[in-house]
Every structure is written in structure tokens, then in C-alpha cells.
Design a protein around this motif. Sequence first.
Motif, PDB file in Angstrom:
ATOM      1  N   ARG A 173      -1.866   6.515   2.471  1.00  0.00           N
ATOM      2  CA  ARG A 173      -1.255   7.022   1.246  1.00  0.00           C
ATOM      3  C   ARG A 173      -1.877   8.364   0.876  1.00  0.00           C
ATOM      4  N   PRO A 174      -1.055   9.267   0.352  1.00  0.00           N
ATOM      5  CA  PRO A 174      -1.638  10.547  -0.079  1.00  0.00           C
ATOM      6  C   PRO A 174      -2.636  10.296  -1.202  1.00  0.00           C
ATOM      7  N   LYS A 175      -3.739  10.978  -1.104  1.00  0.00           N
ATOM      8  CA  LYS A 175      -4.783  10.829  -2.112  1.00  0.00           C
ATOM      9  C   LYS A 175      -4.380  11.587  -3.373  1.00  0.00           C
ATOM     10  N   ILE A 176      -4.388  10.881  -4.489  1.00  0.00           N
ATOM     11  CA  ILE A 176      -4.083  11.512  -5.774  1.00  0.00           C
ATOM     12  C   ILE A 176      -5.409  11.755  -6.469  1.00  0.00           C
ATOM     13  N   THR A 177      -5.718  13.013  -6.650  1.00  0.00           N
ATOM     14  CA  THR A 177      -6.980  13.373  -7.277  1.00  0.00           C
ATOM     15  C   THR A 177      -6.758  13.730  -8.734  1.00  0.00           C
ATOM     16  N   LYS A 178      -7.831  13.626  -9.500  1.00  0.00           N
ATOM     17  CA  LYS A 178      -7.748  14.004 -10.915  1.00  0.00           C
ATOM     18  C   LYS A 178      -7.739  15.518 -11.080  1.00  0.00           C
ATOM     19  N   GLU A 179      -8.235  16.225 -10.090  1.00  0.00           N
ATOM     20  CA  GLU A 179      -8.363  17.677 -10.202  1.00  0.00           C
ATOM     21  C   GLU A 179      -7.664  18.384  -9.047  1.00  0.00           C
ATOM     22  N   LEU A 180      -7.249  19.601  -9.335  1.00  0.00           N
ATOM     23  CA  LEU A 180      -6.575  20.438  -8.350  1.00  0.00           C
ATOM     24  C   LEU A 180      -7.310  21.765  -8.219  1.00  0.00           C
ATOM     25  N   THR A 181      -7.316  22.307  -7.021  1.00  0.00           N
ATOM     26  CA  THR A 181      -7.828  23.668  -6.841  1.00  0.00           C
ATOM     27  C   THR A 181      -6.764  24.636  -7.350  1.00  0.00           C
ATOM     28  N   ILE A 182      -7.123  25.891  -7.469  1.00  0.00           N
ATOM     29  CA  ILE A 182      -6.134  26.873  -7.937  1.00  0.00           C
ATOM     30  C   ILE A 182      -4.999  27.006  -6.923  1.00  0.00           C
ATOM     31  N   GLY A 183      -5.319  26.890  -5.635  1.00  0.00           N
ATOM     32  CA  GLY A 183      -4.276  26.942  -4.606  1.00  0.00           C
ATOM     33  C   GLY A 183      -3.316  25.776  -4.705  1.00  0.00           C
ATOM     34  N   GLU A 184      -3.861  24.580  -4.928  1.00  0.00           N
ATOM     35  CA  GLU A 184      -3.014  23.393  -5.084  1.00  0.00           C
ATOM     36  C   GLU A 184      -2.150  23.493  -6.335  1.00  0.00           C
ATOM     37  N   LEU A 185      -2.755  23.948  -7.432  1.00  0.00           N
ATOM     38  CA  LEU A 185      -2.001  24.108  -8.676  1.00  0.00           C
ATOM     39  C   LEU A 185      -0.893  25.135  -8.494  1.00  0.00           C
ATOM     40  N   SER A 186      -1.202  26.223  -7.810  1.00  0.00           N
ATOM     41  CA  SER A 186      -0.216  27.265  -7.552  1.00  0.00           C
ATOM     42  C   SER A 186       0.935  26.722  -6.711  1.00  0.00           C
ATOM     43  N   GLU A 187       0.600  26.009  -5.657  1.00  0.00           N
ATOM     44  CA  GLU A 187       1.625  25.459  -4.769  1.00  0.00           C
ATOM     45  C   GLU A 187       2.487  24.428  -5.492  1.00  0.00           C
ATOM     46  N   ARG A 188       1.870  23.531  -6.222  1.00  0.00           N
ATOM     47  CA  ARG A 188       2.602  22.459  -6.909  1.00  0.00           C
ATOM     48  C   ARG A 188       3.449  22.992  -8.062  1.00  0.00           C
ATOM     49  N   SER A 189       2.954  24.009  -8.768  1.00  0.00           N
ATOM     50  CA  SER A 189       3.670  24.523  -9.945  1.00  0.00           C
ATOM     51  C   SER A 189       4.654  25.634  -9.600  1.00  0.00           C
ATOM     52  N   GLY A 190       4.468  26.274  -8.442  1.00  0.00           N
ATOM     53  CA  GLY A 190       5.310  27.410  -8.082  1.00  0.00           C
ATOM     54  C   GLY A 190       4.923  28.686  -8.811  1.00  0.00           C
ATOM     55  N   VAL A 191       3.713  28.707  -9.388  1.00  0.00           N
ATOM     56  CA  VAL A 191       3.234  29.861 -10.148  1.00  0.00           C
ATOM     57  C   VAL A 191       2.097  30.514  -9.355  1.00  0.00           C
ATOM     58  N   ALA A 192       2.148  31.819  -9.237  1.00  0.00           N
ATOM     59  CA  ALA A 192       1.126  32.542  -8.477  1.00  0.00           C
ATOM     60  C   ALA A 192      -0.271  32.307  -9.059  1.00  0.00           C
ATOM     61  N   ALA A 193      -1.261  32.288  -8.176  1.00  0.00           N
ATOM     62  CA  ALA A 193      -2.643  32.096  -8.611  1.00  0.00           C
ATOM     63  C   ALA A 193      -3.060  33.163  -9.617  1.00  0.00           C
ATOM     64  N   SER A 194      -2.577  34.381  -9.438  1.00  0.00           N
ATOM     65  CA  SER A 194      -2.925  35.453 -10.383  1.00  0.00           C
ATOM     66  C   SER A 194      -2.399  35.133 -11.779  1.00  0.00           C
ATOM     67  N   ALA A 195      -1.207  34.554 -11.867  1.00  0.00           N
ATOM     68  CA  ALA A 195      -0.651  34.168 -13.167  1.00  0.00           C
ATOM     69  C   ALA A 195      -1.458  33.018 -13.764  1.00  0.00           C
ATOM     70  N   LEU A 196      -1.898  32.089 -12.940  1.00  0.00           N
ATOM     71  CA  LEU A 196      -2.717  30.979 -13.430  1.00  0.00           C
ATOM     72  C   LEU A 196      -4.039  31.493 -13.990  1.00  0.00           C
ATOM     73  N   ARG A 197      -4.645  32.455 -13.305  1.00  0.00           N
ATOM     74  CA  ARG A 197      -5.893  33.043 -13.819  1.00  0.00           C
ATOM     75  C   ARG A 197      -5.626  33.757 -15.144  1.00  0.00           C
ATOM     76  N   PHE A 198      -4.478  34.431 -15.247  1.00  0.00           N
ATOM     77  CA  PHE A 198      -4.099  35.087 -16.507  1.00  0.00           C
ATOM     78  C   PHE A 198      -3.938  34.054 -17.623  1.00  0.00           C
ATOM     79  N   TYR A 199      -3.213  32.982 -17.350  1.00  0.00           N
ATOM     80  CA  TYR A 199      -3.036  31.917 -18.345  1.00  0.00           C
ATOM     81  C   TYR A 199      -4.401  31.383 -18.798  1.00  0.00           C
ATOM     82  N   GLU A 200      -5.305  31.261 -17.855  1.00  0.00           N
ATOM     83  CA  GLU A 200      -6.637  30.757 -18.212  1.00  0.00           C
ATOM     84  C   GLU A 200      -7.375  31.748 -19.108  1.00  0.00           C
ATOM     85  N   ARG A 201      -7.297  33.031 -18.787  1.00  0.00           N
ATOM     86  CA  ARG A 201      -7.944  34.056 -19.629  1.00  0.00           C
ATOM     87  C   ARG A 201      -7.359  34.049 -21.037  1.00  0.00           C
ATOM     88  N   GLN A 202      -6.073  33.701 -21.148  1.00  0.00           N
ATOM     89  CA  GLN A 202      -5.402  33.660 -22.448  1.00  0.00           C
ATOM     90  C   GLN A 202      -5.670  32.356 -23.191  1.00  0.00           C
TER      91      GLN A 202
END
Length: 156
Positions: free
Chosen positions: A9-38
Motif C-alpha cells: 500500500r502507498p505510504k500515507i505520511t503526515k508531512e510532505l516535502t515541498i516537491g511532493e506538495l508542488s506535485e500533488r497541488s499543481g502549484v510551483a515550488a516558488s509559489a509555495l515558498r511565496f505563500y509561506e513568506r506571506q
Amino acid sequence: MPDRTDHQRPKITKELTIGELSERSGVAASALRFYERQGLIYSRRTSGNQRRYHRTTLRRVAFIRAAQSVGMPLDCVGHVLAMLPPDAELTRDFWVGVSEHWQKEVNERIAKMERMRDRFTECIGCGCLSFEQCTLVNPDDVLAEQGPGPRRLLNP
């Protein structure tokens, strides 16, 4: 067909790396870093200073993108997200509350867009598009007394 065992079974983790979050959300890592700064999303840092995002961040990112797609400024998005703990799951009740909270803002935006549509049409007829000099829309630049900017478009 063989049964799937736990190790398959695929492992479901509580946390995601920025690459995983980017891939799953369809949002560029640079935008995710911007959202975090905001302050719209949050991460913790590993001992190697790598970002780790809680799984609930996927819904936050989806909410941010949905709000942006209808023209809500990020400061409005941040205001409502700030009411929640960083890892809180966004629920239907949250969305209903936000919708009620934003109703006045959305109605004001609609009214402003309607004014722009209606009043731009008046000016396009002459072709000058100058609210300062146009003798039809703003004779003798009387609107300058009300302050800078497109006064007729901003005020009802």
C-alpha cells in the motif's frame, strides 16, 4: 488476483516535502515558498533545514488557488486563514463561514466592475481615454479635487 499486503500500500505520511506538495497541488515550488513568506501556509524545518508541510496544507493551497481564481486578493485570503491554527483542516463549515464573510467584499467588487464596464463605454466613444482631459466625462478636471486615481470608477 493476489491480495495487497500492507507493504504494497502507498505510504500515507503526515508531512510532505515541498516537491511532493508542488506535485500533488499543481502549484510551483516558488509559489509555495511565496505563500509561506506571506503566512498563508506553514512548514517546519528538518535538522537539514528542509521544509516539511502538514498534509492539511494541500487543502489550504487548493483554497488559496480557488480564492485567487475568483479575484480575491491574497491579503483577504490570509485574513481568513489566520483565524485557523496552522495545521487545521479546512472543512465545509469553514468554507460556508468564509463565503458569508466575503459576501460584502464580493458584492463591492461586482459593483466596481459594473461601474468600470458602464463608464468605460462612455469614454471609448471619443477615443481619448483620458479622464483628466475629457470634456464629456470630466469637464475642467473637476474630479482632481477628489484626489488621485480613477475617481469615477472607484466611487459609486
